[in-house]
Motif scaffolding. Sequence first.
Motif, PDB file in Angstrom:
ATOM      1  N   GLY A   1      -7.011  14.401  -6.826  1.00  0.00           N
ATOM      2  CA  GLY A   1      -6.208  14.423  -5.607  1.00  0.00           C
ATOM      3  C   GLY A   1      -6.699  13.449  -4.565  1.00  0.00           C
ATOM      4  N   ILE A   2      -8.009  13.354  -4.392  1.00  0.00           N
ATOM      5  CA  ILE A   2      -8.579  12.421  -3.408  1.00  0.00           C
ATOM      6  C   ILE A   2      -8.298  10.980  -3.814  1.00  0.00           C
ATOM      7  CG2 ILE A   2     -10.731  11.563  -2.421  1.00  0.00           C
ATOM      8  CD1 ILE A   2     -11.798  14.456  -2.621  1.00  0.00           C
ATOM      9  N   ILE A   3      -8.495  10.694  -5.105  1.00  0.00           N
ATOM     10  CA  ILE A   3      -8.194   9.341  -5.600  1.00  0.00           C
ATOM     11  C   ILE A   3      -6.707   9.045  -5.427  1.00  0.00           C
ATOM     12  CG2 ILE A   3      -8.109   7.878  -7.653  1.00  0.00           C
ATOM     13  CD1 ILE A   3     -10.618   9.326  -8.637  1.00  0.00           C
ATOM     14  N   GLY A   4      -5.865  10.053  -5.707  1.00  0.00           N
ATOM     15  CA  GLY A   4      -4.427   9.872  -5.538  1.00  0.00           C
ATOM     16  C   GLY A   4      -4.052   9.576  -4.101  1.00  0.00           C
ATOM     17  N   MET A   5      -4.715  10.234  -3.153  1.00  0.00           N
ATOM     18  CA  MET A   5      -4.446   9.975  -1.742  1.00  0.00           C
ATOM     19  C   MET A   5      -4.782   8.525  -1.387  1.00  0.00           C
ATOM     20  SD  MET A   5      -6.344  11.541   1.638  1.00  0.00           S
ATOM     21  CE  MET A   5      -7.851  10.647   1.180  1.00  0.00           C
ATOM     22  N   ILE A   6      -5.923   8.046  -1.884  1.00  0.00           N
ATOM     23  CA  ILE A   6      -6.338   6.668  -1.592  1.00  0.00           C
ATOM     24  C   ILE A   6      -5.370   5.674  -2.210  1.00  0.00           C
ATOM     25  CG2 ILE A   6      -8.162   4.959  -1.941  1.00  0.00           C
ATOM     26  CD1 ILE A   6     -10.161   7.319  -1.925  1.00  0.00           C
ATOM     27  N   VAL A   7      -5.013   5.918  -3.475  1.00  0.00           N
ATOM     28  CA  VAL A   7      -4.076   5.016  -4.159  1.00  0.00           C
ATOM     29  C   VAL A   7      -2.721   5.021  -3.464  1.00  0.00           C
ATOM     30  CG1 VAL A   7      -2.841   4.576  -6.314  1.00  0.00           C
ATOM     31  CG2 VAL A   7      -5.256   5.240  -6.369  1.00  0.00           C
ATOM     32  N   ALA A   8      -2.260   6.203  -3.053  1.00  0.00           N
ATOM     33  CA  ALA A   8      -0.945   6.322  -2.425  1.00  0.00           C
ATOM     34  C   ALA A   8      -0.862   5.549  -1.117  1.00  0.00           C
ATOM     35  CB  ALA A   8      -0.618   7.792  -2.174  1.00  0.00           C
ATOM     36  N   MET A   9      -1.977   5.395  -0.421  1.00  0.00           N
ATOM     37  CA  MET A   9      -1.980   4.650   0.844  1.00  0.00           C
ATOM     38  C   MET A   9      -1.622   3.182   0.624  1.00  0.00           C
ATOM     39  SD  MET A   9      -5.307   6.427   2.673  1.00  0.00           S
ATOM     40  CE  MET A   9      -5.225   5.339   4.107  1.00  0.00           C
ATOM     41  N   PHE A  10      -1.864   2.693  -0.588  1.00  0.00           N
ATOM     42  CA  PHE A  10      -1.532   1.307  -0.920  1.00  0.00           C
ATOM     43  C   PHE A  10      -0.321   1.238  -1.850  1.00  0.00           C
ATOM     44  CE2 PHE A  10      -6.087   1.604  -0.114  1.00  0.00           C
ATOM     45  CZ  PHE A  10      -6.270   0.617   0.847  1.00  0.00           C
ATOM     46  N   GLY A  11       0.378   2.368  -1.981  1.00  0.00           N
ATOM     47  CA  GLY A  11       1.482   2.450  -2.922  1.00  0.00           C
ATOM     48  C   GLY A  11       2.627   1.501  -2.647  1.00  0.00           C
ATOM     49  N   SER A  12       2.803   1.086  -1.400  1.00  0.00           N
ATOM     50  CA  SER A  12       3.916   0.203  -1.064  1.00  0.00           C
ATOM     51  C   SER A  12       3.802  -1.161  -1.747  1.00  0.00           C
ATOM     52  CB  SER A  12       4.000   0.013   0.450  1.00  0.00           C
ATOM     53  OG  SER A  12       2.803  -0.566   0.953  1.00  0.00           O
ATOM     54  N   ARG A  13       2.606  -1.486  -2.235  1.00  0.00           N
ATOM     55  CA  ARG A  13       2.391  -2.786  -2.887  1.00  0.00           C
ATOM     56  C   ARG A  13       2.711  -2.756  -4.381  1.00  0.00           C
ATOM     57  NH1 ARG A  13      -3.546  -4.459  -0.286  1.00  0.00           N
ATOM     58  NH2 ARG A  13      -3.035  -3.975   1.894  1.00  0.00           N
ATOM     59  N   PHE A  14       2.955  -1.579  -4.921  1.00  0.00           N
ATOM     60  CA  PHE A  14       3.169  -1.449  -6.357  1.00  0.00           C
ATOM     61  C   PHE A  14       4.613  -1.768  -6.741  1.00  0.00           C
ATOM     62  CE2 PHE A  14      -0.277   2.070  -6.263  1.00  0.00           C
ATOM     63  CZ  PHE A  14      -1.262   1.102  -6.162  1.00  0.00           C
ATOM     64  N   ASP A  15       4.819  -1.885  -8.054  1.00  0.00           N
ATOM     65  CA  ASP A  15       6.183  -2.075  -8.565  1.00  0.00           C
ATOM     66  C   ASP A  15       6.987  -0.790  -8.391  1.00  0.00           C
ATOM     67  OD1 ASP A  15       5.625  -4.685  -9.365  1.00  0.00           O
ATOM     68  OD2 ASP A  15       4.950  -4.044 -11.357  1.00  0.00           O
ATOM     69  N   ASP A  16       8.299  -0.926  -8.414  1.00  0.00           N
ATOM     70  CA  ASP A  16       9.181   0.215  -8.148  1.00  0.00           C
ATOM     71  C   ASP A  16       8.991   1.366  -9.137  1.00  0.00           C
ATOM     72  OD1 ASP A  16      10.155  -1.218  -6.058  1.00  0.00           O
ATOM     73  OD2 ASP A  16      12.163  -1.544  -6.895  1.00  0.00           O
ATOM     74  N   TRP A  17       8.544   1.080 -10.356  1.00  0.00           N
ATOM     75  CA  TRP A  17       8.434   2.133 -11.365  1.00  0.00           C
ATOM     76  C   TRP A  17       7.176   2.978 -11.205  1.00  0.00           C
ATOM     77  CZ3 TRP A  17       4.072   1.923 -14.338  1.00  0.00           C
ATOM     78  CH2 TRP A  17       3.419   0.688 -14.420  1.00  0.00           C
ATOM     79  N   VAL A  18       6.259   2.557 -10.358  1.00  0.00           N
ATOM     80  CA  VAL A  18       5.003   3.290 -10.165  1.00  0.00           C
ATOM     81  C   VAL A  18       5.247   4.486  -9.238  1.00  0.00           C
ATOM     82  CG1 VAL A  18       2.609   3.168  -9.400  1.00  0.00           C
ATOM     83  CG2 VAL A  18       3.681   1.177 -10.475  1.00  0.00           C
ATOM     84  N   PRO A  19       4.981   5.710  -9.679  1.00  0.00           N
ATOM     85  CA  PRO A  19       5.270   6.896  -8.860  1.00  0.00           C
ATOM     86  C   PRO A  19       4.589   6.902  -7.494  1.00  0.00           C
ATOM     87  CG  PRO A  19       4.899   7.541 -11.134  1.00  0.00           C
ATOM     88  CD  PRO A  19       4.554   6.093 -11.042  1.00  0.00           C
ATOM     89  N   TYR A  20       3.433   6.257  -7.382  1.00  0.00           N
ATOM     90  CA  TYR A  20       2.732   6.244  -6.098  1.00  0.00           C
ATOM     91  C   TYR A  20       3.507   5.480  -5.026  1.00  0.00           C
ATOM     92  CZ  TYR A  20      -1.483   8.326  -8.065  1.00  0.00           C
ATOM     93  OH  TYR A  20      -2.370   9.201  -8.651  1.00  0.00           O
ATOM     94  N   LYS A  21       4.462   4.674  -5.445  1.00  0.00           N
ATOM     95  CA  LYS A  21       5.278   3.949  -4.474  1.00  0.00           C
ATOM     96  C   LYS A  21       6.430   4.795  -3.957  1.00  0.00           C
ATOM     97  CE  LYS A  21       7.689  -0.446  -3.709  1.00  0.00           C
ATOM     98  NZ  LYS A  21       8.084  -1.748  -4.283  1.00  0.00           N
ATOM     99  N   TRP A  22       6.868   5.755  -4.723  1.00  0.00           N
ATOM    100  CA  TRP A  22       8.075   6.501  -4.382  1.00  0.00           C
ATOM    101  C   TRP A  22       7.989   7.222  -3.031  1.00  0.00           C
ATOM    102  CZ3 TRP A  22       8.548   8.957  -9.934  1.00  0.00           C
ATOM    103  CH2 TRP A  22       8.839   7.932 -10.845  1.00  0.00           C
ATOM    104  N   PRO A  23       6.871   7.872  -2.675  1.00  0.00           N
ATOM    105  CA  PRO A  23       6.830   8.540  -1.368  1.00  0.00           C
ATOM    106  C   PRO A  23       6.942   7.584  -0.181  1.00  0.00           C
ATOM    107  CG  PRO A  23       5.161   9.459  -2.823  1.00  0.00           C
ATOM    108  CD  PRO A  23       5.704   8.238  -3.496  1.00  0.00           C
ATOM    109  N   HIS A  24       6.725   6.293  -0.413  1.00  0.00           N
ATOM    110  CA  HIS A  24       6.907   5.307   0.653  1.00  0.00           C
ATOM    111  C   HIS A  24       8.384   4.986   0.877  1.00  0.00           C
ATOM    112  CE1 HIS A  24       2.679   4.037   1.370  1.00  0.00           C
ATOM    113  NE2 HIS A  24       2.511   4.437   0.117  1.00  0.00           N
TER     114      HIS A  24
END
Length: 238
Positions: A179-202
């Motif tokens: 969860g902690i790693i996911g939070m850190i990754v999600a903060m940079f999620g806007s830079r990912f490709d559209d198919w990456v789930p970490y980008k979706w909450p952005h």
Amino acid sequence: MLARILSAEFLKIRGKMLWFLAVLGPLGVAGLQGLNYGLRYDYLMNLYQDDPWGGLIRDVSALTLPTLFIGLAILASMAAGIEHQTNAWKQTLALPVPKTAVFAAKALLNVLLLFVSSTLLAVMTIALGATLGFDLGDIPYGDLLQTLYYPFFAALPFMVLQVWLSVTLANQAVPLTVGIIGMIVAMFGSRFDDWVPYKWPHLLNGAGEPLYSVLAGAALGVVLLLAGMAQFARKDVS
């Protein structure tokens, strides 16, 4: 049957810290923004003079994602930890109810707690704006609800994943670390490709349509829920 099991889950968390944490998250976000405006009131009011509500909502949104991700990890771990800490899984699974329903109830419990948090944040954001002297007649309810609820639904896969890990692993250090790693990754999620789930909450995608991110998150959330239920039904939990 699911309603009865869910009712039992709510009874289990009575007197625990889960409701406190569900309130603490939005209270912390609103409090930090209140402090932000208190320290930089003139600057921010001048910056957002054309759209004070929009500026406030954007500022609140900046803190919402990391709070959501760490919140879903902690709540899932604490909810599952009730059985792990008391070695009560055997008693729980000995009840005349399907294992799939037990897993679904755990997932739904966490989703409802986080939904309450999102709702409280909407109320607190309006209260903060009113305290700052914003015109209540100008509240952009559509933007406010989209900003707070769309990321919630887009993050459903991560809610289910954290429940899955927390329920099946006795060592809660593992799901909390994820969860902690996911939070850190999600903060940079806007830079990912559209198919990456970490980008979706952005709520960002090539089509420029936030609803696509919401639908993708909801769909993957359902898939993970079904997969988790199937795996949990076959697994012996001690």
